[in-house]
Design an enzyme around this catalytic site. Structure first.
Site, PDB file in Angstrom:
ATOM      1  CD  GLU A 306      64.942  15.590  51.418  1.00 41.94           C
ATOM      2  OE1 GLU A 306      63.820  16.056  51.143  1.00 41.94           O
ATOM      3  OE2 GLU A 306      65.234  15.118  52.533  1.00 41.94           O
ATOM      4  CE  LYS A 328      60.374  12.741  58.346  1.00 43.58           C
ATOM      5  NZ  LYS A 328      60.066  13.557  57.145  1.00 43.58           N
ATOM      6  CG  HIS A 333      60.294   9.775  60.462  1.00 46.78           C
ATOM      7  ND1 HIS A 333      59.086   9.692  59.798  1.00 46.78           N
ATOM      8  CD2 HIS A 333      61.223   9.306  59.587  1.00 46.78           C
ATOM      9  CE1 HIS A 333      59.283   9.214  58.585  1.00 46.78           C
ATOM     10  NE2 HIS A 333      60.570   8.972  58.438  1.00 46.78           N
ATOM     11  CG  PHE A 392      63.385   1.977  55.190  1.00 47.03           C
ATOM     12  CD1 PHE A 392      64.334   2.940  54.941  1.00 47.03           C
ATOM     13  CD2 PHE A 392      63.408   1.345  56.419  1.00 47.03           C
ATOM     14  CE1 PHE A 392      65.289   3.276  55.887  1.00 47.03           C
ATOM     15  CE2 PHE A 392      64.356   1.659  57.378  1.00 47.03           C
ATOM     16  CZ  PHE A 392      65.296   2.637  57.113  1.00 47.03           C
TER      17      PHE A 392
END
Length: 405
Positions: A306, A328, A333, A392
């Protein structure tokens, strides 16, 4: 038709609090709501911690017949949506209701219902399941129940793009309102995956931390799962102004991209394309971004990727000037709901000039060499911000927001 789109209502039900004020206050105070999980067979798990909503009692909020029909992920969505709609008070006419709807994100849908019924059939040997099993477990259950609860008869559906689900949902709602295809939209996400099967599946990936979520920290060792919901009411700016209601923030841009690479490994180039496109959609450039609510999962690969993506998208100088944090670290999460809950931190930065911290950081990873806000919230005026969600499958969704007009 192109209309300006604003947020006039927000709702939340999270490990940090049972409302938006409670959740945001906990975020800004740096309160960590991650702890030992309590549900059947939790002792059999290798990973014991999660962002569980402590003391939740469905009976205090729903009737017996409603509980029979609602999986917890639907319950959480209804709670958050009710708060958002109460704040926005959209005053829908019959014609408005026909053009107003719901888009919610979820990764697991009614996973608790599925898990319990698999156990009943395969482990306990039962030959019957509850007749409402399918209406409880289907991924569109929460969106459908929210639409029925509020009489929203327009476009309503569910987005399932793993951890990017609620950003995709909010972005799609933004597109509909901006284009004039919808009048008022409830958008966000809900997730309730904290059950034996839900955690056990993630244990197999070896990405869960046994001791805490520490995004961008040198000692990070994985993510921590959470549960909950976030919901927002989106409507055209002129409609909100005509009604004289408070505006929380303006949604200025949205973009999506696909890495088209690996099913689990993030590609900084894909994330960078989404970030740059969202900022461009808002008519801004990288130098305007004051705050980035990072995806920041605390896995080894995500956080470095990121930070690289931010540099790719905006250049070194612009990326280094952005305040960055991941909440988070406090609520866990929330998978398909995570972007919705994290959007609250973006609104707080824009409205109140306070950037929520990244908690748990012991020593910043040199590979994450950007302005990571950690240890305590930071007072800082923010006029323009982005919120990242990377899933994902290489699915990326980025929202760009500005201060209320």
């Amino acid at each position: 038709m192109t209309r300006r789109v604003v947020i006039t209502g927000a709702g939340a039900f999270t490990p940090l609090g049972d409302s938006v004020p409670a959740t945001v206050a906990a975020m800004l105070a740096g309160r960590v709501a991650l702890g030992e999980m309590d549900f059947p067979d939790a002792a059999r798990l290798g990973v014991k911690i999660g962002g569980q909503i402590a003391g939740y009692d469905a009976n205090a909020r729903f009737s017996r017949s409603e509980i029979a029909l609602y999986d917890p992920f639907t319950q959480f969505a209804l709670i958050a949506a009710a708060e958002a709609m109460a704040q926005a008070a959209p005053s829908l006419t019959a014609a408005d209701a026909d053009r107003s709807g719901v888009i919610l994100g979820t990764a697991g849908g009614g996973l608790q219902t599925q898990d319990a019924n698999f156990k009943a059939v395969y482990e306990d040997g039962k030959n019957r399941v509850h007749p409402f099993t399918v209406p409880r477990l289907m991924a569109n259950a929460a969106a459908a129940q929210v639409s029925m609860a509020h009489g929203l008869r327009g476009p309503s559906y569910t987005v399932a793009t793993a951890c990017a689900s609620s950003n995709h949902a909010i972005g799609q709602a933004f597109h509909l309102v901006r284009a004039g295809a919808a009048e008022v939209m409830v958008a966000g996400g809900s997730e309730s995956m904290l059950c034996f099967g839900g955690i056990k599946a993630w244990e197999g990936l070896r990405v869960l931390s046994p001791d805490g979520c520490r995004p961008f920290c040198r000692t990070r060792n994985g993510m921590v799962q959470g549960e909950g919901a976030g919901a927002f009411v989106l409507e055209p700016l002129d409609r909100a102004q005509a009604r004289g209601v408070p505006i929380l923030a303006e949604v200025l841009g949205f973009a999506m991209s696909s890495d088209a690479g690996d099913i689990v490994q993030p590609d900084p180039a894909g994330a960078a394309r989404a970030m740059a496109a969202a900022v461009a959609d808002a008519g801004r450039d990288g130098a305007d971004v004051g705050y980035v609510n990072a995806h920041g999962t605390a896995t080894a690969a995500n956080d470095v990727a990121e930070c690289r993506a931010l540099r790719l998208a905006f250049g070194d100088r612009a990326a280094e000037a952005m305040a960055i944090s991941s909440t988070k670290s406090m609520h866990g999460h929330l998978m398909g709901a995570t972007g919705a809950v994290e959007l609250l931190a973006v609104i707080a930065a824009l409205r109140d000039g306070v950037v929520a911290p990244t908690e748990g950081v012991r020593d910043l990873d040199p590979a994450c060499d950007l302005d990571i806000v950690h240890g305590a919230a930071r007072a800082q005026k923010v006029d323009f911000a982005i919120s990242n969600a990377f899933a994902f499958g290489g699915l990326n969704a980025v929202l760009a927001l500005g201060r209320a007009p």
